[in-house]
Write an enzyme that holds these catalytic residues in place. Structure first.
Site, PDB file in Angstrom:
ATOM      1  N   ARG A  95       0.852  -1.197   0.000  1.00  0.00           N
ATOM      2  CA  ARG A  95       0.000   0.000   0.000  1.00  0.00           C
ATOM      3  C   ARG A  95       0.877   1.231   0.000  1.00  0.00           C
ATOM      4  O   ARG A  95       1.716   1.393   0.886  1.00  0.00           O
ATOM      5  CB  ARG A  95      -0.838   0.041   1.295  1.00  0.00           C
ATOM      6  N   THR A 153      -1.268   7.465  -0.688  1.00  0.00           N
ATOM      7  CA  THR A 153      -2.560   7.315  -1.375  1.00  0.00           C
ATOM      8  C   THR A 153      -3.380   6.151  -0.826  1.00  0.00           C
ATOM      9  O   THR A 153      -4.577   6.055  -1.096  1.00  0.00           O
ATOM     10  CB  THR A 153      -2.342   7.053  -2.873  1.00  0.00           C
ATOM     11  N   ASP A 204       0.699  -3.014  12.233  1.00  0.00           N
ATOM     12  CA  ASP A 204       1.136  -3.401  10.888  1.00  0.00           C
ATOM     13  C   ASP A 204       1.546  -4.876  10.896  1.00  0.00           C
ATOM     14  O   ASP A 204       2.567  -5.249  11.484  1.00  0.00           O
ATOM     15  CB  ASP A 204       2.323  -2.519  10.461  1.00  0.00           C
ATOM     16  N   ASP A 223       5.078  -5.839   9.417  1.00  0.00           N
ATOM     17  CA  ASP A 223       6.173  -5.422  10.299  1.00  0.00           C
ATOM     18  C   ASP A 223       6.246  -6.298  11.548  1.00  0.00           C
ATOM     19  O   ASP A 223       7.345  -6.634  12.019  1.00  0.00           O
ATOM     20  CB  ASP A 223       5.993  -3.954  10.705  1.00  0.00           C
TER      21      ASP A 223
HETATM   22  C1  PRP Z   1      -0.977  -4.716   4.476  1.00  0.00           C
HETATM   23  C2  PRP Z   1      -1.768  -6.009   4.600  1.00  0.00           C
HETATM   24  C3  PRP Z   1      -2.605  -5.979   3.358  1.00  0.00           C
HETATM   25  C4  PRP Z   1      -2.885  -4.509   3.170  1.00  0.00           C
HETATM   26  C5  PRP Z   1      -4.280  -4.225   3.636  1.00  0.00           C
HETATM   27  O1  PRP Z   1       0.086  -4.879   3.614  1.00  0.00           O
HETATM   28  O2  PRP Z   1      -0.976  -7.133   4.724  1.00  0.00           O
HETATM   29  O3  PRP Z   1      -1.965  -6.527   2.219  1.00  0.00           O
HETATM   30  O4  PRP Z   1      -1.941  -3.789   3.980  1.00  0.00           O
HETATM   31  O5  PRP Z   1      -4.605  -2.916   3.385  1.00  0.00           O
HETATM   32  P1  PRP Z   1      -5.738  -2.505   2.341  1.00  0.00           P
HETATM   33  O6  PRP Z   1      -6.912  -3.399   2.606  1.00  0.00           O
HETATM   34  O7  PRP Z   1      -6.029  -1.072   2.721  1.00  0.00           O
HETATM   35  O8  PRP Z   1      -5.209  -2.642   0.958  1.00  0.00           O
HETATM   36  P2  PRP Z   1       1.172  -3.723   3.368  1.00  0.00           P
HETATM   37  O9  PRP Z   1       0.766  -2.841   2.235  1.00  0.00           O
HETATM   38  O10 PRP Z   1       1.448  -3.031   4.674  1.00  0.00           O
HETATM   39  O11 PRP Z   1       2.421  -4.517   2.860  1.00  0.00           O
HETATM   40  P3  PRP Z   1       3.332  -5.593   3.623  1.00  0.00           P
HETATM   41  O12 PRP Z   1       2.503  -6.835   3.829  1.00  0.00           O
HETATM   42  O13 PRP Z   1       4.441  -5.793   2.655  1.00  0.00           O
HETATM   43  O14 PRP Z   1       3.793  -4.991   4.924  1.00  0.00           O
HETATM   44  N1  URA Z   2      -2.300  -3.228   7.065  1.00  0.00           N
HETATM   45  C1  URA Z   2      -1.884  -3.642   8.277  1.00  0.00           C
HETATM   46  O1  URA Z   2      -0.904  -4.389   8.398  1.00  0.00           O
HETATM   47  N2  URA Z   2      -2.570  -3.239   9.362  1.00  0.00           N
HETATM   48  C2  URA Z   2      -3.655  -2.437   9.273  1.00  0.00           C
HETATM   49  O2  URA Z   2      -4.258  -2.120  10.314  1.00  0.00           O
HETATM   50  C3  URA Z   2      -4.063  -2.021   7.996  1.00  0.00           C
HETATM   51  C4  URA Z   2      -3.364  -2.420   6.902  1.00  0.00           C
END
Ligand code: PRP
Ligand code: URA
Length: 210
Positions: free
Chosen positions: A105, A109, A201, A204
């Protein structure tokens, strides 16, 4: 709640989810919990696998018993955080294939950005279960499923651990054919698109990159 959304209220899942939410839970325990919860949700998400009768020789006699009727599954984690669920689901369905979709994400945005996609070539013969612990705005899940649909799988389900109402709405409106399995639907998103109360997160916390 939409009839296509299944919330897992099993005590074992809810108990583990409490530790997952706790900010004092470290990465090692967090990873184990994500895997265990994914395993338990998968048990429910595979409830409708069709069975066929077979003849089995027990030490005592011949019996008519049941086996899964040749249904082939593929799991598709959304990178990164979905990776944390793979071990748990493969414990239940070790013969499944695993595809990967890389999306992150954009922090400004909140729109998902695709950076990787590798799916099994025989997806038209397979039922797909998409894995991601968090369904927040729904953008990542909606885009991942749109990408997977281009490969014509037999069906798609989406498995997450925590969903926001906004994400459930976005996903079920964009892909009304996709059933959603989750452990909780939380209250709302904050101004940065994080789920409240949520767990922070997920990527993370799984990979220790806080
Ligand atoms: C997180 C999570 C989802 C997304 C959800 O990933 O694991 O994929 O955010 O958010 P959304 O429903 O608003 O799209 P992130 O983009 O943080 O990436 P990561 O798993 O690499 O940390
Ligand atoms: N992605 C995450 O990992 N946590 C949230 O709360 C939303 C998006």
């Amino acid at each position: 709640m939409n009839g296509k959304v299944f919330i897992m209220d099993h005590p074992l899942i809810q108990h583990k989810l409490t530790f997952l939410r706790d900010k004092n839970t470290g990465s090692m325990e967090f990873r184990a919990l994500v895997s265990e919860i994914a395993n338990l949700i998968c048990y429910e998400a595979t409830r409708d696998l069709p069975l066929e009768e077979v003849q089995t020789e027990t030490p005592m006699t011949t019996a008519t018993t049941k086996m899964i009727a040749g249904r082939k599954l593929a799991f598709v984690p959304i990178l990164r955080a979905g990776l944390g669920m793979v071990d748990g689901v493969l414990k239940l369905v070790p013969a499944a294939k695993v595809g990967h979709i890389g999306l992150y994400r954009d922090h400004e945005t909140l729109q998902p950005v695709e950076y990787y996609s590798k799916l099994p070539s025989d997806l038209p013969e397979r039922d797909v279960i998409v894995l991601d612990p968090m369904l927040a705005t729904g953008g990542s899940a909606v885009d991942a499923i749109t990408i997977i649909k281009r490969s014509n799988p037999k069906s798609i389900k989406f498995m997450c651990i925590i969903a926001a109402p906004e994400g459930v709405k976005a996903l079920t409106e964009a892909h009304p054919d996709v059933q959603v399995y989750c452990a909780a639907v939380d209250e709302c998103l904050n101004e940065k698109g994080y789920i409240l109360p949520g767990l922070g997160d997920a990527g993370d916390r799984i990979f220790g990159t806080l």
